[in-house]
Design an enzyme around this catalytic site. Structure first.
Site, PDB file in Angstrom:
ATOM      1  N   LYS A 190      26.236  -9.726 -15.167  1.00  0.00           N
ATOM      2  CA  LYS A 190      25.780  -8.843 -14.103  1.00  0.00           C
ATOM      3  C   LYS A 190      26.889  -7.892 -13.704  1.00  0.00           C
ATOM      4  O   LYS A 190      28.055  -8.070 -14.071  1.00  0.00           O
ATOM      5  CB  LYS A 190      25.337  -9.636 -12.874  1.00  0.00           C
ATOM      6  CG  LYS A 190      26.491 -10.252 -12.102  1.00  0.00           C
ATOM      7  CD  LYS A 190      26.076 -10.907 -10.810  1.00  0.00           C
ATOM      8  CE  LYS A 190      27.307 -11.374 -10.033  1.00  0.00           C
ATOM      9  NZ  LYS A 190      26.969 -12.079  -8.806  1.00  0.00           N
ATOM     10  N   ARG A 192      28.138  -5.409 -10.107  1.00  0.00           N
ATOM     11  CA  ARG A 192      27.910  -5.102  -8.690  1.00  0.00           C
ATOM     12  C   ARG A 192      28.198  -3.624  -8.447  1.00  0.00           C
ATOM     13  O   ARG A 192      29.367  -3.211  -8.432  1.00  0.00           O
ATOM     14  CB  ARG A 192      28.808  -5.959  -7.789  1.00  0.00           C
ATOM     15  CG  ARG A 192      28.375  -7.404  -7.678  1.00  0.00           C
ATOM     16  CD  ARG A 192      29.170  -8.113  -6.590  1.00  0.00           C
ATOM     17  NE  ARG A 192      28.811  -9.513  -6.481  1.00  0.00           N
ATOM     18  CZ  ARG A 192      27.787  -9.973  -5.781  1.00  0.00           C
ATOM     19  NH1 ARG A 192      27.007  -9.118  -5.125  1.00  0.00           N
ATOM     20  NH2 ARG A 192      27.526 -11.263  -5.718  1.00  0.00           N
ATOM     21  N   SER A 221      23.636 -13.332   0.319  1.00  0.00           N
ATOM     22  CA  SER A 221      22.398 -12.554   0.482  1.00  0.00           C
ATOM     23  C   SER A 221      21.256 -13.123  -0.340  1.00  0.00           C
ATOM     24  O   SER A 221      20.086 -12.890  -0.038  1.00  0.00           O
ATOM     25  CB  SER A 221      22.638 -11.097   0.083  1.00  0.00           C
ATOM     26  OG  SER A 221      22.891 -11.003  -1.308  1.00  0.00           O
TER      27      SER A 221
END
Length: 310
Positions: A190, A192, A221
């Site tokens: 991933k 960010r 989150s």
């Protein structure tokens, strides 16, 4: 030995006290009208080995100040040794300079705790292992993996299980869990684009036909877990669950998890669960009270704590 607690996680402190068969020390931790913190210890602690159980979770600054003021009160009351037991260490994600002219807040907090008079620290699953070195006093970093592995083995068929790291940075943690239960490992790649936002790029490993379990230290989150679950299901996973040590679950996170494709999110009680967290049907809590209690007992009796890491 004395066990003292602030207001951050009273339920865990009571569970640890129950494990140790030791009453919590009678003390007052309250606020004045202007929200200044006031502490008073109502028992004699002179010459005692005192353990302060306090997670520096939300509200982080209030709970940190409670810890510092409790430490000062105990030091001025002639406690022989003060050990800060921090099931969750706040500011741990600020462990390096992320950009020019930014602080290393984890080091600052370590300095504050040390200068307040703490003699030893016991914590759980630090976000970055190097934070141990930020303290100039003995620091034990316990692992939640043994607690989670037992729960995984109890609830899942490990022969059909795939352990997944939600990012490259957590590979070592996920690999250790996979080795404990003899499962294969996959990785979610991933990036960010900005703080608090994640985008899944690729799945490294063949998850088709496997029940996947995501392993990480902190869920804040919930965006990373939700995105990872969707990506794993698209890649052929039969179901996706997650085991996370610290359920920070900031505003809206519990609802996001509840509405996601995650079969289950399992967290520990290192942080007091919010009403939204307790209401979410796919969020479950396992207790670390026996682990913390055993670490306290061994520290007090000068026994090895390292075997708790196995």
């Amino acid at each position: 030995m004395k066990l003292v607690t602030g207001n951050s996680n009273r339920a865990l402190a009571e569970a640890v006290a129950g494990y140790l068969e030791l009453p919590l020390t009678d003390c007052t931790v309250k606020r004045f009208a202007d929200k200044e913190i006031f502490v008073e210890i109502h028992e004699n602690v002179r010459g005692e080995d005192v353990f302060i159980l306090q997670s520096t979770s939300f509200p982080v600054n209030d709970n940190l100040m409670e810890l510092l003021i409790l430490t000062d009160a105990l030091r001025r009351s002639s406690a022989r040794r003060i050990t800060a037991v921090l099931p969750y260490f706040g500011y741990a994600r600020q462990d390096r300079k992320s950009a020019s002219r930014t602080p290393i807040s984890a080091k600052l907090v370590a300095n504050l705790i040390t200068e307040a008079g703490v003699n030893r620290v016991v914590t759980l699953d630090l976000h970055a292992a190097q934070i141990q070195g930020f303290f100039d006093i003995p620091t034990d970093n316990l692992y939640g993996a043994p607690v989670m592995v037992r729960d995984i083995q109890k609830h899942y068929d490990t022969s059909k299980l795939m352990i997944v790291s939600p990012d490259v940075g957590g590979v070592a943690r996920a690999r250790a869990t996979a080795q404990r239960i003899g499962a294969d490992l996959a990785i979610v790649d991933k990036r960010r684009p900005r703080a608090g936002v994640s985008e899944v790029m690729n799945i490294i490993g063949d998850v088709s036909g496997h029940a996947c379990v995501l392993i990480d230290d902190i869920v804040d989150s919930g965006g990373t877990l939700v995105n990872a679950a969707e990506a794993l299901l698209k890649a052929g996973a039969t179901e996706v669950s997650a085991y996370i040590t610290h359920g920070v679950l900031s505003e809206g996170a519990a609802e996001r998890i509840a509405a996601s494709k995650l079969k289950e999110l399992v967290i520990t009680d290192s942080i007091t669960a919010t009403d939204a967290t307790r209401a979410a049907k796919n969020i479950r809590t396992v207790s670390i009270a026996p682990l913390i209690g055993e670490a306290i007992a061994r520290t007090a009796s000068e026994q090895s704590v390292s075997s708790l890491l196995d």
